[in-house]
Design an enzyme around this catalytic site. Structure first.
Site, PDB file in Angstrom:
ATOM      1  N   GLU A 182     -14.051 -91.826 -72.478  1.00 25.90           N
ATOM      2  CA  GLU A 182     -13.687 -92.447 -71.217  1.00 25.90           C
ATOM      3  C   GLU A 182     -14.905 -92.687 -70.340  1.00 25.90           C
ATOM      4  OE1 GLU A 182     -10.915 -89.283 -70.886  1.00 25.90           O
ATOM      5  OE2 GLU A 182      -9.382 -90.698 -70.242  1.00 25.90           O
ATOM      6  N   CYS A 232     -19.069 -93.404 -63.918  1.00 28.08           N
ATOM      7  CA  CYS A 232     -19.065 -92.036 -64.439  1.00 28.08           C
ATOM      8  C   CYS A 232     -19.056 -92.098 -65.963  1.00 28.08           C
ATOM      9  CB  CYS A 232     -17.832 -91.308 -63.903  1.00 28.08           C
ATOM     10  SG  CYS A 232     -17.692 -89.619 -64.512  1.00 28.08           S
ATOM     11  N   CYS A 282     -14.210 -74.806 -69.785  1.00 28.13           N
ATOM     12  CA  CYS A 282     -13.877 -74.403 -68.418  1.00 28.13           C
ATOM     13  C   CYS A 282     -12.360 -74.475 -68.257  1.00 28.13           C
ATOM     14  CB  CYS A 282     -14.564 -75.329 -67.418  1.00 28.13           C
ATOM     15  SG  CYS A 282     -16.337 -75.378 -67.653  1.00 28.13           S
ATOM     16  N   CYS A 299     -15.483 -81.687 -75.230  1.00 25.61           N
ATOM     17  CA  CYS A 299     -16.479 -80.746 -74.706  1.00 25.61           C
ATOM     18  C   CYS A 299     -16.207 -79.369 -75.287  1.00 25.61           C
ATOM     19  CB  CYS A 299     -16.408 -80.682 -73.177  1.00 25.61           C
ATOM     20  SG  CYS A 299     -17.709 -79.659 -72.440  1.00 25.61           S
ATOM     21  N   CYS A 352     -12.175 -86.293 -61.497  1.00 26.69           N
ATOM     22  CA  CYS A 352     -12.976 -85.242 -62.126  1.00 26.69           C
ATOM     23  C   CYS A 352     -12.077 -84.270 -62.871  1.00 26.69           C
ATOM     24  CB  CYS A 352     -13.698 -84.410 -61.074  1.00 26.69           C
ATOM     25  SG  CYS A 352     -14.946 -85.293 -60.212  1.00 26.69           S
ATOM     26  N   CYS A 356     -10.443 -77.628 -66.523  1.00 29.07           N
ATOM     27  CA  CYS A 356     -10.848 -78.984 -66.903  1.00 29.07           C
ATOM     28  C   CYS A 356     -10.054 -79.468 -68.106  1.00 29.07           C
ATOM     29  CB  CYS A 356     -12.339 -78.978 -67.223  1.00 29.07           C
ATOM     30  SG  CYS A 356     -12.942 -80.542 -67.897  1.00 29.07           S
TER      31      CYS A 356
END
Ligand code: SAH
Ligand code: SF4
Length: 384
Positions: free
Chosen positions: A96, A141, A152, A148, A371, A155
């Site tokens: 993305e 962005c 976290c 990932c 975010c 997220c």
């Protein structure tokens, strides 16, 4: 032709393009034309590079060379003007990229803002005949990895796990697709880049840095309008400080003490706050540059006034600002967004201690573009 291996031109620096042209028996200036076609003209296929002779274009294709521009698989447009792109690479992997008109507030308070706004009203003679194009501001962005590995807890990207690193060409390609889609003119429009999409840029360091160099030297974007965000890969912070060409540095702090940070960011067990803050203190800031600390506020977890006081102590003596982000919710995220009152109290506590603290407004919440929401969501449903 049958079995021609595909190689992508995007991501190759001028030296490598020169090697390709030399190997094909072409003069070096052809490499320059190719470089210009890829990064300045932002052409999406070899056939479109009309500055090169037809025979050379055919030769490149026959040898398996392609531009390697990502394909727009899906495009989601938010009520606030934010556009979330699902981009697909040659192997079918998608990531993305987000376009935010007017930025997302993260660059508020940055010094560069007004200086060239003034020069833009002072227009060139060409502008007198045609209606003067209006300069636009936007922030793109970018993703540095597909998924990932950092995990976290707040997220949504973490839920994908790490799928793979992106190549330098795939990182640059994201920028080019979005610039083309918005007919951006480098030099007229003001484009900020943030490496804050999917992935941890400092865990794909070489490709990330190679992409930055191309974006600055070939595409013509300014490193002063770029920011990279890291979850705190401590050894890479030092490496990054030694780069001749580099974006600004943002560190995802997200907690005010080790106990809370370990809970919300397991990576804190590997690189605890003492090491992270030592790396931040050792980071060689340029003139007028500041470090950015990002802090996602999680209701009742890290958002008390006491937490704010701990942040003040951590940042003492650093030339830094804080970007506060109230948690953007996601269906599989266990935390809650704090009330505006708690957010304001946290911000006020920092400000009164002399720490510049900005509240980032969520952009593209309705299309899962904000975010922490980048998880290649294809269907849009109500947020829970
Ligand atoms: N991996 C890098 C860059 C991508 S994340 C990093 O973590 O820094 C970019 C920012 O989004 C980080 O500051 C991260 O803390 C924040 N973020 C992640 N999930 C979020 C969520 N659900 N709501 C608000 N911000 C979030
Ligand atoms: Fe990865 Fe950043 Fe999300 Fe953490 S916040 S899981 S480092 S993308």
């Amino acid at each position: 032709m049958g079995h021609v291996p595909q190689s992508e031109l995007l991501g190759q620096p001028i030296q490598q393009l020169t090697e390709i042209c030399t190997r094909l028996g072409q003069p070096a200036y052809r490499a320059r034309q190719l470089y210009d076609a890829l990064y300045h003209q932002r052409l999406a296929s070899v056939e479109l590079i009309t500055t090169l002779p037809v025979a050379l274009r055919q030769q490149l294709s026959a040898e398996g060379y392609q531009v390697g521009m990502p394909e727009v698989e899906q495009r989601f447009v938010s009520t606030d003007g934010t556009v979330r792109y699902l981009l697909r690479f040659a192997d079918g992997q998608s990531v993305e990229t987000v376009w935010m008109p007017e930025g997302d507030g993260a660059e508020d308070g940055d010094e560069v803002v007004s200086a060239d706004a003034a020069t833009q009203t002072n227009d060139s003679p060409a502008a007198a005949s045609a209606p003067a194009p209006i300069s636009r501001r936007a922030t793109i962005c970018l993703s540095s990895q597909a998924g990932c590995a950092v995990n976290c807890r707040f997220c949504m990207t973490a839920l994908l796990g790490l799928q793979r690193n992106l190549s330098a060409g795939e990182i640059v390609g994201q920028v080019l697709v979005v610039l083309n889609d918005h007919h951006v003119e480098i030099g007229r429009d003001r484009v900020n880049l943030v490496f804050m999409g999917q992935g941890e840029p400092f865990l794909n360091y070489e490709n990330f840095i190679a992409a930055v160099r191309l974006l600055v030297e070939a595409v013509g974007l300014s490193e002063q309008r770029m920011t990279v965000s890291t979850s705190g890969i401590v050894p890479r912070i030092a490496d990054f400080g030694r780069e001749a060409i580099r974006p600004g540095l943002a560190i995802s702090l997200n907690a005010s003490n080790d106990a809370v940070r370990e809970q919300v960011m397991p990576i804190n067990r590997k690189w605890p706050l003492a090491e992270l803050m030592a790396a931040a203190r050792a980071f060689p800031l340029r003139q007028r540059e500041r470090l950015t600390f990002e802090y996602v506020l999680l209701d009742g977890v890290n958002d008390s006034v006491e937490n704010a006081r701990e942040v003040i102590a951590l940042l003492r003596g650093l030339r830094a600002k804080v970007n506060l982000i109230a948690l953007n919710p996601g269906p599989e995220i266990a935390y809650r967004t704090p009330s505006p009152e708690r957010v304001a109290a946290f911000q006020q506590t920092l400000m009164r201690a002399g720490i510049p603290a900005f509240l980032r407004r969520p952009r593209g919440l309705d299309i899962y573009a904000a975010c922490g929401q980048l998880k290649r969501t294809r269907q849009l449903t109500q947020l829970g």
